[in-house]
Write an enzyme that holds these catalytic residues in place. Structure first.
Site, PDB file in Angstrom:
ATOM      1  N   LYS A 183     -14.216  -0.677 -14.265  1.00  0.00           N
ATOM      2  CA  LYS A 183     -14.588  -1.775 -13.700  1.00  0.00           C
ATOM      3  C   LYS A 183     -15.115  -2.669 -14.575  1.00  0.00           C
ATOM      4  O   LYS A 183     -14.711  -3.912 -14.515  1.00  0.00           O
ATOM      5  CB  LYS A 183     -15.244  -1.605 -12.514  1.00  0.00           C
ATOM      6  N   THR A 227     -17.699   1.555   4.711  1.00  0.00           N
ATOM      7  CA  THR A 227     -16.270   1.534   5.266  1.00  0.00           C
ATOM      8  C   THR A 227     -16.293   2.764   5.743  1.00  0.00           C
ATOM      9  O   THR A 227     -17.197   3.663   5.756  1.00  0.00           O
ATOM     10  CB  THR A 227     -15.634   1.502   3.923  1.00  0.00           C
ATOM     11  N   SER A 241     -16.678  -4.227  -9.394  1.00  0.00           N
ATOM     12  CA  SER A 241     -17.637  -3.687  -8.896  1.00  0.00           C
ATOM     13  C   SER A 241     -18.893  -3.662  -9.651  1.00  0.00           C
ATOM     14  O   SER A 241     -18.740  -3.921 -10.974  1.00  0.00           O
ATOM     15  CB  SER A 241     -17.486  -2.114  -8.575  1.00  0.00           C
ATOM     16  N   TYR A 263     -15.536   5.156 -13.803  1.00  0.00           N
ATOM     17  CA  TYR A 263     -15.229   4.193 -12.878  1.00  0.00           C
ATOM     18  C   TYR A 263     -15.911   2.850 -13.478  1.00  0.00           C
ATOM     19  O   TYR A 263     -15.591   1.683 -13.230  1.00  0.00           O
ATOM     20  CB  TYR A 263     -16.030   4.477 -11.262  1.00  0.00           C
ATOM     21  N   ASP A 293       0.761  -1.163  -0.018  1.00  0.00           N
ATOM     22  CA  ASP A 293      -0.206  -0.094   0.071  1.00  0.00           C
ATOM     23  C   ASP A 293       0.980   1.324   0.024  1.00  0.00           C
ATOM     24  O   ASP A 293       2.156   1.074   0.114  1.00  0.00           O
ATOM     25  CB  ASP A 293      -0.838   0.047   1.248  1.00  0.00           C
ATOM     26  N   PHE A 349     -20.452  -1.694   0.084  1.00  0.00           N
ATOM     27  CA  PHE A 349     -20.004  -2.030   1.310  1.00  0.00           C
ATOM     28  C   PHE A 349     -19.874  -0.838   2.207  1.00  0.00           C
ATOM     29  O   PHE A 349     -19.448   0.384   1.768  1.00  0.00           O
ATOM     30  CB  PHE A 349     -18.675  -2.905   1.389  1.00  0.00           C
ATOM     31  N   ASP A 358       3.488   1.453  -4.926  1.00  0.00           N
ATOM     32  CA  ASP A 358       2.506   2.432  -5.442  1.00  0.00           C
ATOM     33  C   ASP A 358       2.156   1.342  -6.685  1.00  0.00           C
ATOM     34  O   ASP A 358       3.106   1.222  -7.636  1.00  0.00           O
ATOM     35  CB  ASP A 358       3.381   3.503  -5.851  1.00  0.00           C
ATOM     36  N   VAL A 359       0.927   1.136  -7.031  1.00  0.00           N
ATOM     37  CA  VAL A 359       0.489   0.361  -7.904  1.00  0.00           C
ATOM     38  C   VAL A 359       0.334   0.923  -9.317  1.00  0.00           C
ATOM     39  O   VAL A 359       0.171   0.364 -10.309  1.00  0.00           O
ATOM     40  CB  VAL A 359      -0.896  -0.319  -7.403  1.00  0.00           C
TER      41      VAL A 359
HETATM   42  N1  NAD Z   1     -16.305  -0.207  -0.657  1.00  0.00           N
HETATM   43  C1  NAD Z   1     -17.277  -0.577  -1.473  1.00  0.00           C
HETATM   44  O1  NAD Z   1     -18.415  -0.530  -1.333  1.00  0.00           O
HETATM   45  C2  NAD Z   1     -16.770  -1.095  -2.768  1.00  0.00           C
HETATM   46  C3  NAD Z   1     -17.661  -1.451  -3.895  1.00  0.00           C
HETATM   47  C4  NAD Z   1     -17.362  -1.866  -5.213  1.00  0.00           C
HETATM   48  C5  NAD Z   1     -16.049  -1.866  -5.223  1.00  0.00           C
HETATM   49  N2  NAD Z   1     -15.130  -1.418  -4.465  1.00  0.00           N
HETATM   50  C6  NAD Z   1     -13.847  -1.435  -4.781  1.00  0.00           C
HETATM   51  O2  NAD Z   1     -13.058  -2.290  -3.814  1.00  0.00           O
HETATM   52  C7  NAD Z   1     -11.693  -1.779  -3.863  1.00  0.00           C
HETATM   53  C8  NAD Z   1     -11.140  -1.327  -2.497  1.00  0.00           C
HETATM   54  O3  NAD Z   1     -12.155  -0.950  -1.894  1.00  0.00           O
HETATM   55  P1  NAD Z   1     -12.248  -0.302  -0.337  1.00  0.00           P
HETATM   56  O4  NAD Z   1     -13.873   0.254   0.109  1.00  0.00           O
HETATM   57  O5  NAD Z   1     -11.420  -1.406   0.336  1.00  0.00           O
HETATM   58  O6  NAD Z   1     -11.290   1.281  -0.313  1.00  0.00           O
HETATM   59  P2  NAD Z   1     -10.191   1.843   0.748  1.00  0.00           P
HETATM   60  O7  NAD Z   1     -10.217   3.370   0.172  1.00  0.00           O
HETATM   61  O8  NAD Z   1     -10.650   1.409   2.078  1.00  0.00           O
HETATM   62  O9  NAD Z   1      -8.913   1.145   0.298  1.00  0.00           O
HETATM   63  C9  NAD Z   1      -7.990   1.110  -0.814  1.00  0.00           C
HETATM   64  C10 NAD Z   1      -6.802   1.113  -0.397  1.00  0.00           C
HETATM   65  O10 NAD Z   1      -6.000   1.378  -1.806  1.00  0.00           O
HETATM   66  C11 NAD Z   1      -4.939   2.234  -1.233  1.00  0.00           C
HETATM   67  N3  NAD Z   1      -4.248   2.940  -2.591  1.00  0.00           N
HETATM   68  C12 NAD Z   1      -4.562   4.262  -3.175  1.00  0.00           C
HETATM   69  N4  NAD Z   1      -4.086   4.352  -3.988  1.00  0.00           N
HETATM   70  C13 NAD Z   1      -2.830   3.337  -4.406  1.00  0.00           C
HETATM   71  C14 NAD Z   1      -1.708   3.208  -4.811  1.00  0.00           C
HETATM   72  N5  NAD Z   1      -1.392   3.969  -5.905  1.00  0.00           N
HETATM   73  N6  NAD Z   1      -1.091   1.994  -4.557  1.00  0.00           N
HETATM   74  C15 NAD Z   1      -1.252   1.262  -3.802  1.00  0.00           C
HETATM   75  N7  NAD Z   1      -2.387   1.533  -3.148  1.00  0.00           N
HETATM   76  C16 NAD Z   1      -3.061   2.334  -2.919  1.00  0.00           C
HETATM   77  C17 NAD Z   1      -5.374   3.160  -0.073  1.00  0.00           C
HETATM   78  O11 NAD Z   1      -4.232   3.692   0.494  1.00  0.00           O
HETATM   79  C18 NAD Z   1      -6.284   2.000   0.671  1.00  0.00           C
HETATM   80  O12 NAD Z   1      -5.707   1.647   1.558  1.00  0.00           O
HETATM   81  C19 NAD Z   1     -11.559  -0.477  -4.810  1.00  0.00           C
HETATM   82  O13 NAD Z   1     -11.143  -0.768  -6.031  1.00  0.00           O
HETATM   83  C20 NAD Z   1     -12.957  -0.120  -5.029  1.00  0.00           C
HETATM   84  O14 NAD Z   1     -13.302   0.350  -6.239  1.00  0.00           O
HETATM   85  C21 NAD Z   1     -15.437  -1.043  -3.221  1.00  0.00           C
END
Ligand code: NAD
Length: 260
Positions: A166, A197, A149, A162, A36, A195, A59-60
């Site tokens: 996705k 969060t 998603s 988005y 992360d 979800f 960094d992804v």
């Molecule tokens: N939460 C939801 O309801 C939901 C629903 C559908 C899809 N998603 C998808 O799930 C994934 C994660 O969601 P989440 O709710 O856990 O989000 P979150 O924001 O809690 O976690 C995302 C993590 O990615 C990290 N990150 C950001 N940029 C980065 C980079 N350049 N390199 C490495 N890490 C990086 C952040 O620091 C964070 O820890 C996302 O792709 C999101 O689109 C989430």
């Protein structure tokens, strides 16, 4: 798949879904790299979980950074499970603003870059790393779980970028699984619904009332551990491959999130 003696990598490992998945991978016996950009959160999680959890700044959006993380993981054991679940991008915005101005292509491209291109980067570098390991007796080497998603299937108002990104992650799944079949690597995608969060900045009940009332059953938002439980099942079940699995309580997104 038995994870004893193996390593795992969670990209976005300090996030809502990511940290829940790290906890389950560690509990299943994998030495797990928390990958992360949030160093403080990553180190705190690694400290909490002990020697089976290692934080690596990742960094992804960078080939070199992701490759270095997999070098770290390979030193900890053969890489068998990778979960790609980073965030960091925006939705894109309504195609036309109130004054009729379109969302600039650059803004659209930013979301594609973080959600789709970076998922390909993580998946491809992960596959090269897993392919360097010895196969198990079953012929399997490992599995990559990516995260889409349900917006990739039914994107809402303001989600052009988005939704397209996705949808791209969903489209990547089957051809990637086919490409990697000869080396015994599976690819499966989770498409979550809504979800809860901390990022909502409100209570779970308030978030449900504002954004979740179209969820059918259970009548509540999803919980991060339910994502993690599915990710671990995918790791465990060798026969799941090339598929996108919805995890959404039978939610089908309406056009607007506030009119569920
Ligand atoms: N939460 C939801 O309801 C939901 C629903 C559908 C899809 N998603 C998808 O799930 C994934 C994660 O969601 P989440 O709710 O856990 O989000 P979150 O924001 O809690 O976690 C995302 C993590 O990615 C990290 N990150 C950001 N940029 C980065 C980079 N350049 N390199 C490495 N890490 C990086 C952040 O620091 C964070 O820890 C996302 O792709 C999101 O689109 C989430």
């Amino acid at each position: 798949m038995d994870l004893t003696g193996a390593s795992a990598v969670v990209i976005g490992g300090t996030g809502g879904f990511g940290s829940a998945t790290v906890r389950r991978l560690v509990a299943a016996g994998a030495t797990t790299v928390i990958a992360d950009v949030r160093d403080d959160a990553g180190k705190a999680l690694a400290d909490e979980l002990g020697e089976k959890a290692v934080y690596a700044h990742t960094d992804v959006t960078s080939d070199a950074s992701v490759a270095e993380t997999f070098r770290v993981a390979e030193d900890l054991g053969p890489v068998r499970a990778v979960v790609v679940v980073h965030g960091g991008g925006g939705a894109g915005g309504r195609l036309l603003g109130r004054d009729g101005t379109p969302v600039p292509t650059e803004l659209f491209a930013q979301s594609i870059d973080i959600f789709l291109n970076a998922t390909y980067r993580a998946l491809s570098i992960a596959a090269a790393s897993i392919a360097r390991s010895e196969p198990l007796d079953s012929g399997q080497r490992g599995v990559v779980v990516t995260t889409a998603s349900i917006a990739g299937l039914e994107g809402q108002v303001g989600q052009t970028a988005y939704g397209a990104a996705k949808a791209g992650v969903i489209g990547l799944t089957l051809p990637a699984a086919r490409d990697l079949a000869p080396v015994g690597i599976r690819v499966v995608t989770i498409a979550p619904g809504t979800f809860f969060t901390p990022a909502f900045g409100m209570s779970e009940e308030e978030a449900y009332q504002r954004f979740g009332t179209a969820i059918q059953n259970p009548k509540r938002m999803g919980r991060a551990d339910e994502y993690a439980a599915l990710a671990l099942h995918i790791v465990d079940n060798d026969y799941l491959n090339g598929e996108t699995i919805r995890l959404d309580g039978a939610l089908r997104f309406p056009a607007s999130p506030k009119k569920g």
